[in-house]
Design a protein around this motif. Structure first.
Motif, mmCIF file in Angstrom:
data_model
loop_
_atom_site.group_PDB
_atom_site.id
_atom_site.type_symbol
_atom_site.label_atom_id
_atom_site.label_comp_id
_atom_site.label_asym_id
_atom_site.label_seq_id
_atom_site.Cartn_x
_atom_site.Cartn_y
_atom_site.Cartn_z
ATOM 1 N N TRP A 77 0.808 -1.228 -0.021
ATOM 2 C CA TRP A 77 -0.086 0.015 -0.055
ATOM 3 C C TRP A 77 0.944 1.106 0.009
ATOM 4 N N THR A 78 2.315 1.116 0.250
ATOM 5 C CA THR A 78 3.242 2.067 0.590
ATOM 6 C C THR A 78 3.961 2.408 -0.773
ATOM 7 N N GLU A 79 3.311 2.456 -2.124
ATOM 8 C CA GLU A 79 4.323 2.621 -3.057
ATOM 9 C C GLU A 79 4.816 3.669 -2.963
ATOM 10 N N ASN A 80 4.205 4.889 -2.432
ATOM 11 C CA ASN A 80 4.979 6.302 -2.608
ATOM 12 C C ASN A 80 5.773 6.528 -1.394
ATOM 13 N N ILE A 81 5.901 5.383 -0.489
ATOM 14 C CA ILE A 81 6.708 5.632 0.746
ATOM 15 C C ILE A 81 7.920 4.644 0.722
ATOM 16 N N TYR A 82 7.720 3.404 0.426
ATOM 17 C CA TYR A 82 8.661 2.355 0.341
ATOM 18 C C TYR A 82 9.115 2.314 -1.129
ATOM 19 N N HIS A 83 10.457 2.189 -1.613
ATOM 20 C CA HIS A 83 10.814 2.040 -2.882
ATOM 21 C C HIS A 83 11.477 0.392 -2.942
ATOM 22 N N ILE B 238 19.901 11.212 9.254
ATOM 23 C CA ILE B 238 19.585 10.436 8.395
ATOM 24 C C ILE B 238 18.963 9.345 8.739
ATOM 25 N N THR B 239 17.721 8.610 8.584
ATOM 26 C CA THR B 239 17.129 7.215 9.001
ATOM 27 C C THR B 239 16.822 6.573 7.918
ATOM 28 N N TRP B 240 16.988 5.389 7.935
ATOM 29 C CA TRP B 240 16.542 4.294 6.942
ATOM 30 C C TRP B 240 15.964 3.180 7.623
ATOM 31 N N ASP B 241 15.117 2.520 6.711
ATOM 32 C CA ASP B 241 14.346 1.179 7.191
ATOM 33 C C ASP B 241 14.312 0.269 5.754
ATOM 34 N N PHE B 242 14.798 -0.691 5.855
ATOM 35 C CA PHE B 242 14.822 -1.625 4.770
ATOM 36 C C PHE B 242 14.827 -3.159 4.910
ATOM 37 N N GLU C 123 16.059 -10.387 6.533
ATOM 38 C CA GLU C 123 16.263 -9.281 7.569
ATOM 39 C C GLU C 123 15.626 -8.162 7.508
ATOM 40 N N SER C 124 15.221 -7.366 8.461
ATOM 41 C CA SER C 124 14.758 -6.099 8.578
ATOM 42 C C SER C 124 15.650 -5.000 9.203
ATOM 43 N N ILE C 125 16.113 -4.364 8.415
ATOM 44 C CA ILE C 125 17.277 -3.247 9.177
ATOM 45 C C ILE C 125 16.477 -2.121 9.603
ATOM 46 N N TYR D 238 12.918 -0.428 0.629
ATOM 47 C CA TYR D 238 13.516 0.651 1.431
ATOM 48 C C TYR D 238 12.925 1.904 1.762
ATOM 49 N N TYR D 239 13.276 2.732 2.766
ATOM 50 C CA TYR D 239 12.523 4.081 3.354
ATOM 51 C C TYR D 239 13.627 4.702 3.907
ATOM 52 N N TYR D 240 13.819 5.964 3.218
ATOM 53 C CA TYR D 240 14.543 6.772 4.168
ATOM 54 C C TYR D 240 14.028 8.167 4.431
ATOM 55 N N GLU D 241 14.666 8.626 5.419
ATOM 56 C CA GLU D 241 13.911 10.395 5.845
ATOM 57 C C GLU D 241 15.194 11.012 6.197
ATOM 58 N N VAL D 242 15.210 12.356 6.183
ATOM 59 C CA VAL D 242 16.049 13.318 6.850
ATOM 60 C C VAL D 242 15.407 14.216 7.804
ATOM 61 N N LEU D 243 16.244 14.283 9.074
ATOM 62 C CA LEU D 243 15.129 15.103 10.029
ATOM 63 C C LEU D 243 16.129 15.921 10.589
#
Length: 697
Positions: free
Chosen positions: A504-510, A533-537, A600-602, A652-657
């Motif tokens: 459902w997260t096509e625009n969030i996860y790549h 920088i945060t990431w989740d893949f 694995e989920s990182i 994967y998904y990443y974000e900058v805060l």
């Protein structure tokens, strides 16, 4: 509760002196006039006030402060306007105050009160700051005292037997010419008084309560004991709205009339705007009839599959007496349940839970002797992972949220979310727009083990009720869940590259592919040094090595063309680090390489130290080059054999805060180990971490 008081007459009793207000030393009338028909009465007074600033006034050679007050009573419109400004020090300080009393346009038994003031200090002998503090203190005190004084004189009028003045009528209608007689016959707004209440607030005047119909005296109010016992604290305006809406239902609704507690929930959900609450309630009553929700507790019997795999159940109550519902969402195979039972069965089950919740609230109200109108939900997210973001499953969740929000408003008293993993912000991003703002304010989210100890669950749930799986001593009978066997699925299983990977997260996860000799890389430009920088893949196929580099140079993007027709168009492979770049010269590592295994989920984050370009890289993991005296490691040989078609897959998904926002951000939640795999066949967990970037799995 008293009715039909005379606000205007009570106010006039403050003059010429008022023992109830010690700072009010006295007054004299400067001007008084009435209109020809007696409908408008204007009085202008000079008032002496003593201010709690003796040294300051003594320095200015002033014994007291003079205020000019103008009162305009409009008997025809039934309004009272009070305007006041200071005469003393008028060239240095300007104080303006306005008060308006009016009859509520839709309920004549209520008086609306609005008050405003302004203070402009031009100069005051160098004491501007002191004058401002004194004025604010005096104004705050006067607001509170003003209500008490009005209440005092209202009670005095009642003790004198004055409880009602007939409405003002024009001279032509009543045949009287005497102005005083006309004024005495003027109407006043009636005010039901409770302790400390002097009228409704400005916001309440905007309420959409319908005009009062002719009803019996006992029908326009509720018994105080009944309110306290079953409904909780209500303002007079809220009580009035409840009565009007209930009366409207009795006159127009065909069918079962909801209980007051039920009606009150819809009023609260719409901030006591009766038109909006009525519309919402009518739609809900129609929905309940259409789907026969009133008898769902008797007719619905959950399938055996739900009893075994639906990880939710009732568990005693919280410290406030609310029924406590526990949902181990992280351990629930939502994808399997939707595939095995369908969306409608899950919705039906959730509705039965909400109906049971209302029933338990009524039971607890009787047990504890006070109104219990909502329940608490404790959600354990340990094990939440990408499987829960399966598109049809999220779609079903959104529909359930929408139905519950529309038909069970204000039934959730508190939502405690514990052990929230880093994937939770993604799910929250999807569902939060569908949740009412009032409901979102009831959410408390704990990551990691923050729910333990002071400030955690013990603040809301008794220690002897905390479930054993959260470190408590209480045995919990909520099912532990697990994967629903595929043999029970009613829907066909999709292939690996179908919708459930795109999510459902096509625009969030790549999604990305990592090829042999062609890593996948993304660049993040940092303009300020202190950023996060945060990431989740998730590794869907094969083993990869994850690295993070810093460069002062902007890299050029190069795309690897798909070499196989089976490669999904949604997958990407981008290379940024040119072959001509030299490690340590053109770019440098800022995190140690991390080997990530299939399944694995990182999750991780990195606090940047310098501005520039940060490159996140995933490359295929292979055996290290062996020296002449050493043999390849067994693990490396096995890893090389597992890689088929020389391609790895990941999402994967990443974000900058900004670093100052990171700790309070949803993305800063600590991650937890997954309880079972999601999108790949293998399931692994690891306790490895990189302290510098706080990588966790």
């Amino acid at each position: 509760k008293f009715v039909l008081f005379l606000h205007f007459q009570a106010y006039e009793k403050r003059f010429p002196t008022c023992p109830e207000i010690p700072v009010f030393l006295g007054s004299e009338i400067l001007h008084e006039s009435r209109s020809e028909d007696g409908a408008i009465h204007i009085i202008e007074r000079s008032c002496k006030l003593n201010v709690d600033a003796p040294r300051l006034l003594k320095k200015a050679r002033v014994e007291y402060v003079i205020f000019i007050q103008k009162n305009t009573v409009n008997w025809r419109e039934r309004t009272l306007r009070i305007e006041a400004h200071n005469e003393t020090f008028a060239n240095r300080v300007v104080v303006l105050e306005t008060c308006n009393y009016s009859v509520h346009p839709e309920n004549e038994e209520w008086t609306c009160f609005e008050q405003s003031a302004s203070l402009d200090i031009k100069s005051f002998f160098g004491f501007e700051s002191t004058v401002e503090k004194i004025a604010m203190k005096q104004y705050t005190s006067n607001i509170k005292r003003g209500k008490e004084v009005i209440e005092h004189y209202l009670k005095e009028l009642i003790s004198q037997g004055i409880t009602f003045i007939p409405r003002w009528t024009p001279p032509a209608a009543c045949g009287q010419k005497d102005e005083k007689a006309q004024a005495a016959g003027a109407a006043a707004a009636a005010v039901p008084l409770e302790s400390g209440a002097g009228g409704t607030t400005k916001e309440q005047t905007g309420s959409s309560c319908p005009p009062a119909e002719a009803v019996s005296p006992d029908a326009d109010k509720l018994d105080a004991d009944y309110i306290e016992r079953y409904l909780g604290q209500l303002t007079p305006m809220q009580e009035s709205c409840l009565i009007r809406l209930r009366q409207w239902l009795q006159e127009t609704h065909k069918g079962k009339i909801p209980k007051d507690e039920h009606i009150l929930r819809f009023l609260r959900a719409r901030d006591f705007n009766i038109d909006k609450a009525r519309e919402m309630l009518c739609q809900s009553l129609s929905w309940r009839k259409q789907y026969q929700v009133d008898c769902i507790l008797q007719s619905w019997r959950p399938p055996a599959l739900l009893d075994e795999y639906y990880t939710g159940g009732w568990h005693y109550q919280d410290k406030d007496g609310r029924p406590l519902y526990i949902l181990r969402l992280g351990q629930m195979d939502t994808k399997g349940l939707v595939k095995a039972l369908g969306e409608e069965s899950l919705l039906r089950h959730v509705l039965s839970i909400n109906e049971e919740g209302q029933k338990r609230c009524e039971e607890n109200t009787n047990v504890f002797g006070r109104p219990i109108t909502s329940w608490t939900c404790l959600v354990d997210l340990e094990g939440l992972n990408m499987r829960h973001l399966w598109r049809p499953g999220v779609k079903a969740l959104l529909r359930i949220i929408e139905v519950v929000e529309d038909n069970y408003p204000e039934t959730l008293g508190r939502l405690l979310i514990v052990r929230a993993p880093r994937v939770f912000p993604v799910l929250w991003t999807l569902v939060s727009p569908f949740i009412n703002e009032n409901t979102r304010q009831k959410f408390l989210i704990y990551s990691g083990n923050n729910y333990q100890g002071a400030g955690g669950l013990v603040d809301y749930v008794d220690k002897d009720v905390i479930p054993d799986f959260l470190g408590g001593d209480c045995m919990c009978t909520v099912p532990e869940g697990g994967l629903v066997p595929k043999s029970l699925y009613q829907m066909e299983e999709e292939t690996e590259n179908s919708d459930h990977i795109r999510l459902w997260t096509e625009n969030i996860y790549h999604s990305a592919s990592v090829l042999k000799g062609a890593p996948h890389e993304i660049v993040v430009e940092i303009l300020e040094g202190e950023s996060v920088i945060t990431w989740d893949f998730d590794i869907l196929k094969g083993d990869v090595v994850f690295s993070l580099f810093h460069s002062k140079r902007a890299p050029e993007t190069r795309h690897k063309e798909a070499t196989s027709p089976s490669t999904s168009a949604a997958e990407d492979n981008t290379q940024l680090i040119a072959k001509s770049w030299v490690l340590g010269v053109d770019y440098s590592p800022v995190e140690s390489p991390l080997v990530c295994r299939e399944g694995e989920s990182i999750q991780g984050s990195h606090v940047t130290r310098w501005p520039g370009f940060y490159i996140l890289q995933w490359k295929m993991h292979g055996p290290l080059p062996s020296s002449g005296t050493s043999l390849p490691r067994v693990d490396d040989v096995l890893a090389s054999l597992q890689v088929s078609s020389h391609k790895c897959k990941l999402i994967y998904y990443y974000e900058v805060l900004a670093s100052k926002d990171f700790r309070g951000s949803m993305s800063s939640l600590e991650s937890c180990n997954s309880g079972f795999s999601q999108l790949s066949g293998a399931t692994t967990s690891s306790s490895q971490s990189q302290s510098s970037s706080r990588l966790s799995r």
